[in-house]
Design a protein around this motif. Sequence first.
Motif, PDB file in Angstrom:
ATOM      1  N   MET A  41      -3.472   8.799  -3.378  1.00  0.00           N
ATOM      2  CA  MET A  41      -4.727   8.455  -4.814  1.00  0.00           C
ATOM      3  C   MET A  41      -5.426   7.504  -4.145  1.00  0.00           C
ATOM      4  SD  MET A  41      -5.162  10.400  -6.746  1.00  0.00           S
ATOM      5  CE  MET A  41      -5.629   9.635  -8.478  1.00  0.00           C
ATOM      6  N   GLY A  42      -4.955   6.443  -2.946  1.00  0.00           N
ATOM      7  CA  GLY A  42      -5.558   4.685  -3.046  1.00  0.00           C
ATOM      8  C   GLY A  42      -5.240   3.850  -3.416  1.00  0.00           C
ATOM      9  N   TYR A  43      -4.458   3.765  -3.980  1.00  0.00           N
ATOM     10  CA  TYR A  43      -3.857   2.401  -4.919  1.00  0.00           C
ATOM     11  C   TYR A  43      -4.385   1.204  -4.180  1.00  0.00           C
ATOM     12  CZ  TYR A  43      -3.228   4.567 -10.158  1.00  0.00           C
ATOM     13  OH  TYR A  43      -4.071   4.718 -10.922  1.00  0.00           O
ATOM     14  N   PRO A  44      -4.285  -0.407  -4.303  1.00  0.00           N
ATOM     15  CA  PRO A  44      -4.285  -1.086  -3.942  1.00  0.00           C
ATOM     16  C   PRO A  44      -2.508  -1.444  -3.274  1.00  0.00           C
ATOM     17  CG  PRO A  44      -4.821  -1.157  -6.422  1.00  0.00           C
ATOM     18  CD  PRO A  44      -4.178  -0.262  -6.525  1.00  0.00           C
ATOM     19  N   GLY A  45      -2.615  -1.963  -1.341  1.00  0.00           N
ATOM     20  CA  GLY A  45      -1.541  -2.106  -1.501  1.00  0.00           C
ATOM     21  C   GLY A  45      -0.485  -1.191  -0.266  1.00  0.00           C
ATOM     22  N   VAL A  46      -0.748   0.149  -1.563  1.00  0.00           N
ATOM     23  CA  VAL A  46       0.410   1.228  -0.244  1.00  0.00           C
ATOM     24  C   VAL A  46      -0.475   1.654   0.793  1.00  0.00           C
ATOM     25  CG1 VAL A  46       0.198   2.402  -2.693  1.00  0.00           C
ATOM     26  CG2 VAL A  46      -1.881   3.155  -1.075  1.00  0.00           C
ATOM     27  N   LEU A  47       0.388   2.291   1.673  1.00  0.00           N
ATOM     28  CA  LEU A  47       0.286   2.565   3.444  1.00  0.00           C
ATOM     29  C   LEU A  47       0.638   3.659   3.380  1.00  0.00           C
ATOM     30  CD1 LEU A  47       2.308  -1.468   4.387  1.00  0.00           C
ATOM     31  CD2 LEU A  47      -0.207  -0.551   4.488  1.00  0.00           C
ATOM     32  N   PRO A  48       0.523   4.667   4.608  1.00  0.00           N
ATOM     33  CA  PRO A  48       0.222   5.593   5.467  1.00  0.00           C
ATOM     34  C   PRO A  48       2.281   5.329   6.478  1.00  0.00           C
ATOM     35  CG  PRO A  48      -0.752   4.744   6.697  1.00  0.00           C
ATOM     36  CD  PRO A  48      -1.446   3.562   5.396  1.00  0.00           C
ATOM     37  N   SER A  49       2.494   6.361   6.155  1.00  0.00           N
ATOM     38  CA  SER A  49       3.546   6.629   7.177  1.00  0.00           C
ATOM     39  C   SER A  49       3.075   8.012   7.613  1.00  0.00           C
ATOM     40  CB  SER A  49       4.728   6.616   6.421  1.00  0.00           C
ATOM     41  OG  SER A  49       5.152   7.269   5.505  1.00  0.00           O
ATOM     42  N   LEU A  50       3.097   8.451   9.156  1.00  0.00           N
ATOM     43  CA  LEU A  50       2.814   9.457   9.553  1.00  0.00           C
ATOM     44  C   LEU A  50       3.444  10.776   9.290  1.00  0.00           C
ATOM     45  CD1 LEU A  50       0.909  11.422  11.411  1.00  0.00           C
ATOM     46  CD2 LEU A  50       2.316   9.774  13.241  1.00  0.00           C
ATOM     47  N   LYS A  87      -9.567   6.392  -0.151  1.00  0.00           N
ATOM     48  CA  LYS A  87      -9.915   5.244   0.004  1.00  0.00           C
ATOM     49  C   LYS A  87     -11.415   4.918   0.550  1.00  0.00           C
ATOM     50  CE  LYS A  87      -6.549   6.527   3.177  1.00  0.00           C
ATOM     51  NZ  LYS A  87      -7.046   7.794   2.496  1.00  0.00           N
ATOM     52  N   PRO A 275      -5.233   0.424  11.121  1.00  0.00           N
ATOM     53  CA  PRO A 275      -4.372  -1.050  11.705  1.00  0.00           C
ATOM     54  C   PRO A 275      -2.687  -0.489  11.224  1.00  0.00           C
ATOM     55  CG  PRO A 275      -6.267  -1.800  10.188  1.00  0.00           C
ATOM     56  CD  PRO A 275      -6.926  -0.148  11.020  1.00  0.00           C
ATOM     57  N   ASP A 276      -3.136   0.583  10.603  1.00  0.00           N
ATOM     58  CA  ASP A 276      -1.452   0.421   9.724  1.00  0.00           C
ATOM     59  C   ASP A 276      -0.784   1.419  10.344  1.00  0.00           C
ATOM     60  OD1 ASP A 276      -2.239  -1.276   7.568  1.00  0.00           O
ATOM     61  OD2 ASP A 276      -3.321   0.200   5.762  1.00  0.00           O
ATOM     62  N   LEU A 277      -1.448   1.992  11.345  1.00  0.00           N
ATOM     63  CA  LEU A 277      -0.268   2.997  12.082  1.00  0.00           C
ATOM     64  C   LEU A 277      -0.835   2.493  13.537  1.00  0.00           C
ATOM     65  CD1 LEU A 277      -1.619   6.383  10.278  1.00  0.00           C
ATOM     66  CD2 LEU A 277       0.535   5.739  10.313  1.00  0.00           C
TER      67      LEU A 277
END
Lengths: 496, 504
Positions: A41-50, A87, A275-277
């Motif tokens: 949902m693209g909330y603030p502060g979350v990060l993707p993990s593959l 996002k 940059p998160d992955l």
Amino acid sequence: MYQTFIGLEVHIHLRTQTKVFCGCRSAFGDTPNTNICPVCMGYPGVLPSLNIEAMRMGMMVARALSCHIPEKTWFERKQYFYPDMTKNYQISQFASPLGQQGYVDIEGKIGSAIISKRVRIRECHLEEDAGKMIHAGAVSRLDYNRAGVSLLEVVTEPDMETGEEAELFIQQFRRMVRYLGVCDGNMEEGSLRADANVSINLPGEGLGKKVEIKNLNSSRFVRLGLAYEISRQGDLMDAGKPIIQETRLWNEARNETLPMRRKENAQDYRYFPEPDLPIFAPDAAFLQSVDSAMVELPLPRIRRIISAYGLGEEQAGLICEEKSLADYFETAVSQAEAAGLAKNDAGIKIANWLLQDVKRILGKEGMDISDIGAFRLHPARMASLAVMTAAGKISGKTAKQVLDAVAAEDKDPAVIVEERGWQLLSDPAQIACAARTVMQTEAAAVTEIQASATTDKRRSALTAYLVGKVLAATGGKADPKIVNSQLEELLREAAK
Amino acid sequence: MGYNPDKDFVQYAQAWEEKIQAFIEWRIGEELLPAPVTAAGNIPEEARTQIAGLPFAVKDNIAVRDLPLTCGSKLLEHFRSPYSAAVVRALEAAGGFVLGKTNLDEFGMGSSTDNSALKKTNNPWGIDRVAGGSSGGSAAAVAAGIVPYALGTDTGGSVRQPAAFCGVVGLKPTYGAVSRLGLVAYASSLESAGILADTTERCRAVFACIRGRDPQDETSHETPEAAPALYHAETGRAKKIGVLSPEAIARALAADATGSEALEIAVQASILEDEVRRGFELAQERLAGLGHTLAPVEIPSLKYGVPAYYTIATAEASANLARFDSIRYGARPDWAKNPEELIDKARDAGFGAEVKLRILLGTFVLRSGFQDRYYLRAQRIRAALRRDFESLLGDSGYTDTAKFDALLMPVFPSRAFGRGPSSLSAFAQKAADLYTCCANLAGLPALAFPASVEGGLPVGVQLMGRAWAEGTLLDIAEGYEQAFPFPHPEGFQAFWRQVCTKPL
């Protein structure tokens, strides 16, 4: 005549349990907004993990398309604003897609067009899908169940020249991803989506002005949309009018393409590395896991089945349309072979049953031929039926009835035949006994056969009549060949 | 030692808060019980005693379940987080509990906390001065003794600069040492959760608790075996410290600035205020007196740090802040004729001027056809800077021998500045990030600690270290603290330690 260049961009939903960058269930047909979490949902502060499964499936497709898998592959952010993008950027691949520079051969027929062609693949890249916006009167509703579902995009080079070739490409690509088990290939539900781009030009002049066609949600529409567009562009060229580089939508109700947006307002996606992955560098073990998940692909399998089982090209193609059907076929034949049947005999018999009777029975039950793996009529039963038929225990006609009965009652063919008493009567003594009785009751016919004035034609008609009577007397179970030979012998004896 | 939530403390905290306005929301009047300790035994006992049963404050761009997550923005003024950041969960598991959420520059963009759209935070050393930023609320709350420590975020100095302004310890860990899950992203490749603490010992304990790999942050890592230990390091107490000359940097900048008004301002902004220079020199003397070996070093690429930093930070910010469209959450306009207009109106009304400026800058530098000139060039500068630092401090893989254990440099060219005419312009504030932003560009740990009080205001200095060498930096600072106890503002009372040290 103009030269035509057609390229396709095909998106498939990978059949991963969870979404590509979070743990949500990857099922978007559910009640809206039930398979969502702060990440998708693209909330603030979350990060993707593959989701490593998505990467594996993507690389399986890349392998199947003979693509180069780079040592390092990574993700970029593709930026644009749209309410269904949580996002307002899509995590996608740009500079180093997971599969690069491959090719695939397509072979087959669309209508009367016989096609055999190699299509180069530019790239395969992994990305996340967006949600779905539904406009209903004055309000717009958003369902984010689909947001973050694994999507693999396959981009071809502009190597196709006709709508038929593009349609065949889609059909065979669909069959291939279903073989690999990475996508269900359902175009109506959107788990396989295709956009086509087409340009025409004078021969030798290279690519023309590219027009992209969207909303092609069946392989037939791919063909129709391209045919329409090729002729529209041809008319413009004939008239000396310019072709505008643009995106057009296929309108299936009007059977034409209509302009959607011009390329001059094309968006700048401002790609930059995600940059998160971290960069993904598949190690030997991972590549091994990709290789061991690979299966024999449809085209080589068709060729092998033709030569190994003696099936015709069309029949082999039909058997190989679904992997489950081809698997079923080969299992059943090998079991029949183990029971002493010749491979080709078993192959042809079983192929015929599968493509006619079994297809009909499954249809009646509301099942698809691809569901055959889970059907009551399992390969061992099919094999035993082939063996019984070949051994003359039942007739070919009875075999078809047995198929229906096995499907209806979930019993082995031998049990069905035994219970119904459907086995052929093949004991010559028993048949001779029945024949004698018939000859007594049909004395007039016997006399006429033996009369010297009777023509050969009349004689054989009378003999067939007697055979029919004997068959009737045995309840249709006697082997007609034996009835014939026994009757002829008795008639010869009676004439002495 | 321990949480002492009696009437005296509540009155003390309320009196301070009235003056400094550090919190966006706090639970001071509520009965707070620390969470039961659930952390696995991987936190040293000496760390646990610094955390268990004690409150902490959290910068309001770090998620705490059910508490606000405003990021100091109008757009998120009424947003509450549905989940907690990994760092918050780690501290709660060790028995800490969140007292409240602290003020900040909107989305962490600023050096004063005055860019908050929600309130103004004042420096406990003088309420007409800023607390620094962007973690100004956290720094002020620690300096005033309302909490023993607080969490902040450091993208280009946002923990260390307010720590220096308020006279507390501020640690920016190695990139990847601490999970970023739950930090509202501003510049993902630069930022880290950081710690603002009353003592070095506390800072070490909190870091011991929050560091480590988090599967939900794929850029996080465990500390490599070869890195210096956080506790009971076996290396000697005397270290080799490289001293970065501020004068050399100012000269290098000035050499490039001829004819450009903007660059002239940047040069002026980089020159140390007299009091800061005195504090910096005093720190050198004292460190030498403690037995450390000091030697001058130069890092030529440092002069490109600020432009490279702002190019990368704004590029990432333009993407990171795109999600704030008020479709799924966030303040919405009363009316919009379509979703596109809803997004436009919400972002126009919701973001402050500094945030809009940085989004526009980031959008500009990422345009297709211009990436090579800006974004990719900045990445090349970043790589060069990292190489320069590694040649002095050793590489992150611990395959070579380091020339220095740490580098000493100023934190910020001035002490806490005032408001109005005595303030620094927004542009000068950016130029003044040159000492802090290089640690973020290089991904290296950096620790700010109070060196002295000059003219009634604290002056901080900064140690930068090899990747994963937080332990070394903390050892040096702790030795300094033992010899020269950290100062406190007037009216400070120690609720978090038995022995109250007197202001210097």
